[in-house]
Design a protein around this motif. Structure first.
Motif, PDB file in Angstrom:
ATOM      1  N   GLN A  78     -28.416  17.909  34.490  1.00 37.31           N
ATOM      2  CA  GLN A  78     -27.450  17.399  35.839  1.00 37.31           C
ATOM      3  C   GLN A  78     -28.733  15.737  35.746  1.00 37.31           C
ATOM      4  OE1 GLN A  78     -27.791  20.042  38.968  1.00 37.31           O
ATOM      5  NE2 GLN A  78     -25.492  20.472  38.709  1.00 37.31           N
ATOM      6  N   LYS A  79     -29.992  15.657  35.524  1.00 42.44           N
ATOM      7  CA  LYS A  79     -30.287  14.267  35.962  1.00 42.44           C
ATOM      8  C   LYS A  79     -30.242  13.566  34.705  1.00 42.44           C
ATOM      9  CE  LYS A  79     -34.747  17.044  37.289  1.00 42.44           C
ATOM     10  NZ  LYS A  79     -36.118  17.348  37.162  1.00 42.44           N
ATOM     11  N   MET A  80     -29.688  13.404  33.498  1.00 41.41           N
ATOM     12  CA  MET A  80     -29.197  12.589  32.611  1.00 41.41           C
ATOM     13  C   MET A  80     -27.564  12.269  32.966  1.00 41.41           C
ATOM     14  SD  MET A  80     -31.333  13.880  29.009  1.00 41.41           S
ATOM     15  CE  MET A  80     -30.354  15.336  29.105  1.00 41.41           C
ATOM     16  N   GLY A  81     -26.633  13.110  33.797  1.00 37.03           N
ATOM     17  CA  GLY A  81     -25.471  12.474  34.715  1.00 37.03           C
ATOM     18  C   GLY A  81     -24.638  13.114  34.099  1.00 37.03           C
ATOM     19  N   TYR A  82     -25.007  15.091  33.660  1.00 40.44           N
ATOM     20  CA  TYR A  82     -24.111  15.832  33.137  1.00 40.44           C
ATOM     21  C   TYR A  82     -23.909  16.381  34.208  1.00 40.44           C
ATOM     22  CZ  TYR A  82     -22.103  19.939  31.382  1.00 40.44           C
ATOM     23  OH  TYR A  82     -21.114  21.307  30.335  1.00 40.44           O
ATOM     24  N   LYS A  83     -22.448  16.404  34.377  1.00 53.77           N
ATOM     25  CA  LYS A  83     -21.024  17.273  35.053  1.00 53.77           C
ATOM     26  C   LYS A  83     -20.743  18.299  34.880  1.00 53.77           C
ATOM     27  CE  LYS A  83     -20.597  13.707  38.265  1.00 53.77           C
ATOM     28  NZ  LYS A  83     -19.814  12.631  38.431  1.00 53.77           N
ATOM     29  N   PRO A  84     -20.373  19.435  35.811  1.00 55.57           N
ATOM     30  CA  PRO A  84     -19.538  20.468  34.696  1.00 55.57           C
ATOM     31  C   PRO A  84     -18.359  19.917  34.223  1.00 55.57           C
ATOM     32  CG  PRO A  84     -21.385  21.561  36.723  1.00 55.57           C
ATOM     33  CD  PRO A  84     -20.672  20.139  36.498  1.00 55.57           C
ATOM     34  N   GLY A  85     -18.070  20.671  33.046  1.00 60.75           N
ATOM     35  CA  GLY A  85     -16.906  20.433  31.949  1.00 60.75           C
ATOM     36  C   GLY A  85     -16.417  19.300  31.588  1.00 60.75           C
ATOM     37  N   MET A  86     -17.649  18.159  31.656  1.00 59.07           N
ATOM     38  CA  MET A  86     -17.946  17.150  30.394  1.00 59.07           C
ATOM     39  C   MET A  86     -18.272  17.571  29.125  1.00 59.07           C
ATOM     40  SD  MET A  86     -20.344  14.400  33.512  1.00 59.07           S
ATOM     41  CE  MET A  86     -19.972  12.996  31.987  1.00 59.07           C
ATOM     42  N   ALA A  87     -18.181  16.619  28.368  1.00 63.02           N
ATOM     43  CA  ALA A  87     -18.273  17.393  27.049  1.00 63.02           C
ATOM     44  C   ALA A  87     -20.245  16.688  26.366  1.00 63.02           C
ATOM     45  CB  ALA A  87     -17.061  16.485  25.937  1.00 63.02           C
ATOM     46  N   LEU A  88     -20.602  17.147  26.571  1.00 63.86           N
ATOM     47  CA  LEU A  88     -21.967  16.123  25.429  1.00 63.86           C
ATOM     48  C   LEU A  88     -21.675  15.054  24.292  1.00 63.86           C
ATOM     49  CD1 LEU A  88     -23.830  18.896  24.419  1.00 63.86           C
ATOM     50  CD2 LEU A  88     -23.872  18.516  26.696  1.00 63.86           C
ATOM     51  N   GLY A  89     -22.775  13.907  24.653  1.00 61.80           N
ATOM     52  CA  GLY A  89     -22.633  12.621  23.974  1.00 61.80           C
ATOM     53  C   GLY A  89     -22.967  11.682  24.740  1.00 61.80           C
ATOM     54  N   LYS A  90     -22.792  10.796  24.656  1.00 61.10           N
ATOM     55  CA  LYS A  90     -22.587   9.591  24.976  1.00 61.10           C
ATOM     56  C   LYS A  90     -21.568   9.265  25.342  1.00 61.10           C
ATOM     57  CE  LYS A  90     -24.664   3.863  24.735  1.00 61.10           C
ATOM     58  NZ  LYS A  90     -24.625   3.430  23.983  1.00 61.10           N
ATOM     59  N   PHE A  91     -20.216   9.214  24.173  1.00 66.07           N
ATOM     60  CA  PHE A  91     -19.171   8.679  24.717  1.00 66.07           C
ATOM     61  C   PHE A  91     -18.508   9.491  25.581  1.00 66.07           C
ATOM     62  CE2 PHE A  91     -20.663   5.812  22.323  1.00 66.07           C
ATOM     63  CZ  PHE A  91     -20.678   4.445  23.237  1.00 66.07           C
ATOM     64  N   GLY A  92     -19.444  11.053  25.272  1.00 66.41           N
ATOM     65  CA  GLY A  92     -17.964  12.374  25.659  1.00 66.41           C
ATOM     66  C   GLY A  92     -17.010  12.804  24.865  1.00 66.41           C
ATOM     67  N   GLU A  93     -18.031  13.094  23.555  1.00 69.01           N
ATOM     68  CA  GLU A  93     -16.987  13.333  21.792  1.00 69.01           C
ATOM     69  C   GLU A  93     -17.873  14.527  21.425  1.00 69.01           C
ATOM     70  OE1 GLU A  93     -20.437  10.544  20.624  1.00 69.01           O
ATOM     71  OE2 GLU A  93     -19.044  10.464  22.229  1.00 69.01           O
ATOM     72  N   GLY A  94     -18.824  14.965  22.038  1.00 71.07           N
ATOM     73  CA  GLY A  94     -19.136  15.989  21.786  1.00 71.07           C
ATOM     74  C   GLY A  94     -18.683  17.672  22.531  1.00 71.07           C
ATOM     75  N   ARG A  95     -19.374  19.062  21.950  1.00 68.27           N
ATOM     76  CA  ARG A  95     -18.646  20.394  22.730  1.00 68.27           C
ATOM     77  C   ARG A  95     -18.465  20.468  24.327  1.00 68.27           C
ATOM     78  NH1 ARG A  95     -19.806  24.822  20.406  1.00 68.27           N
ATOM     79  NH2 ARG A  95     -20.194  23.614  18.006  1.00 68.27           N
ATOM     80  N   LYS A  96     -17.959  21.191  24.681  1.00 65.75           N
ATOM     81  CA  LYS A  96     -17.874  21.661  26.539  1.00 65.75           C
ATOM     82  C   LYS A  96     -18.301  22.462  26.474  1.00 65.75           C
ATOM     83  CE  LYS A  96     -14.076  18.625  27.078  1.00 65.75           C
ATOM     84  NZ  LYS A  96     -12.557  18.412  28.315  1.00 65.75           N
ATOM     85  N   GLU A  97     -18.479  23.427  25.126  1.00 62.61           N
ATOM     86  CA  GLU A  97     -18.621  25.064  25.705  1.00 62.61           C
ATOM     87  C   GLU A  97     -20.111  25.513  24.573  1.00 62.61           C
ATOM     88  OE1 GLU A  97     -17.375  27.299  27.841  1.00 62.61           O
ATOM     89  OE2 GLU A  97     -16.130  25.942  28.151  1.00 62.61           O
TER      90      GLU A  97
END
Length: 291
Positions: A78-97
């Motif tokens: 959360q400190k790095m800007g993650y929100k629930p439901g978002m995918a990992l990675g700089k451009f959101g190309e990573g896994r969600k689960e």
């Protein structure tokens, strides 16, 4: 009687009454059975689940629930800007689960289950290949058998047609005054004119003196060999000696159609060549099948 009053003759009223019918079981036996039922119910309520079952239930419950906000890893995300439901990675190309947990219950080494699965798939492919091969071989054997039987039946039918043609040819030739067939196979073998080809030797071995018996015997054997060689040369000179039954039938059919204007399959002797060409389907049994 009002609706509020219960009908004492209805099923609802009877169901409320406890069953007090006498039983054939003695009282002490009925009391013991009742105590056993109560004890069984109490044991089921107080029964503890095995450790493995409890672990599985807790694990499934944990995997099905999302990570709480109190989790330290979730707080860092959360400190790095993650929100629930978002995918990992700089451009959101990573896994969600999260990565699914696969519990290893067996005692085999790592990779053994994948190797067994691969071998099982190979066996399944091999079985399918063998099954397809067996079906193909069965189909080929069936086709070969059917083809062989058809050829056998066709050969037998051709033999019958040839024999019938020979009998008809002998009758028609006899009507025209022909005493011998143009070719030996035009007539049945039993109706061919008999010829006496046996050469009688004037002097027998018994009438000769003892000193000449061996010499004469050698001469007789040489003469017999000479007759056999002449017979073989005669077979080679015969153009129809090596003909098959089908080829003999074709030649005889052509002779009957040109000489006697007769068709063996129609069973008719036509008036002339024009009548034969107009009314006869052809010179083979296949052309007469639809008639």
């Amino acid at each position: 009687m009002s609706d509020d009053e219960a009908d004492y003759m209805s099923d609802a009223f009877l169901k409320q009454i406890p069953d007090t019918r006498p039983s054939l079981v003695p009282k002490h036996v009925a009391r013991r059975l009742q105590n056993e039922r109560r004890e069984k119910i109490a044991n089921e309520k107080n029964k503890q689940k095995p450790k493995t079952v409890l672990e599985k239930e807790k694990r499934d419950e944990g995997l099905q629930s999302a990570i709480s906000e109190n989790n330290k890893g979730f707080a860092l995300l959360q400190k790095m800007g993650y929100k629930p439901g978002m995918a990992l990675g700089k451009f959101g190309e990573g896994r969600k689960e999260p990565v699914q947990v696969e519990l290893k219950t067996g005692r085999g080494g790592l990779g053994r289950e994948q190797d067994q699965k691969r071998k099982q798939e190979q066996r399944m492919v091999w079985r399918k290949h063998q099954s397809a091969k067996k079906q193909r071989m069965d189909s080929e054997r069936k086709q070969t058998f059917v083809k062989r039987m058809n050829e056998k039946i066709a050969t037998r039918n051709v033999g019958k047609d040839l024999y019938n043609s020979q009998k008809v040819c002998e009758q028609l030739d006899s009507q025209l005054g022909i005493t011998s067939p143009n070719e030996a196979f035009f007539w049945p073998e039993a109706l061919l004119p008999k010829t006496n080809d046996t050469d009688e030797c004037p002097d027998t071995l018994e009438s000769l003196e003892a000193g000449y018996s061996g010499y004469v015997q050698d001469e007789v054997e040489e003469e017999e060999l000479g007759h056999e060689a002449e017979g073989s040369e005669g077979d080679e000179d015969d153009p129809y000696a090596n003909f098959t039954v089908e080829e003999k039938l074709d030649v005889l059919t052509l002779y009957l159609r040109t000489k006697h204007k007769y068709c063996i399959w129609c069973g008719i002797k036509y008036n002339d060549n024009e009548d034969l060409m107009q009314n006869c389907p052809g010179n083979s049994a296949e052309l007469h099948e639809d008639l």
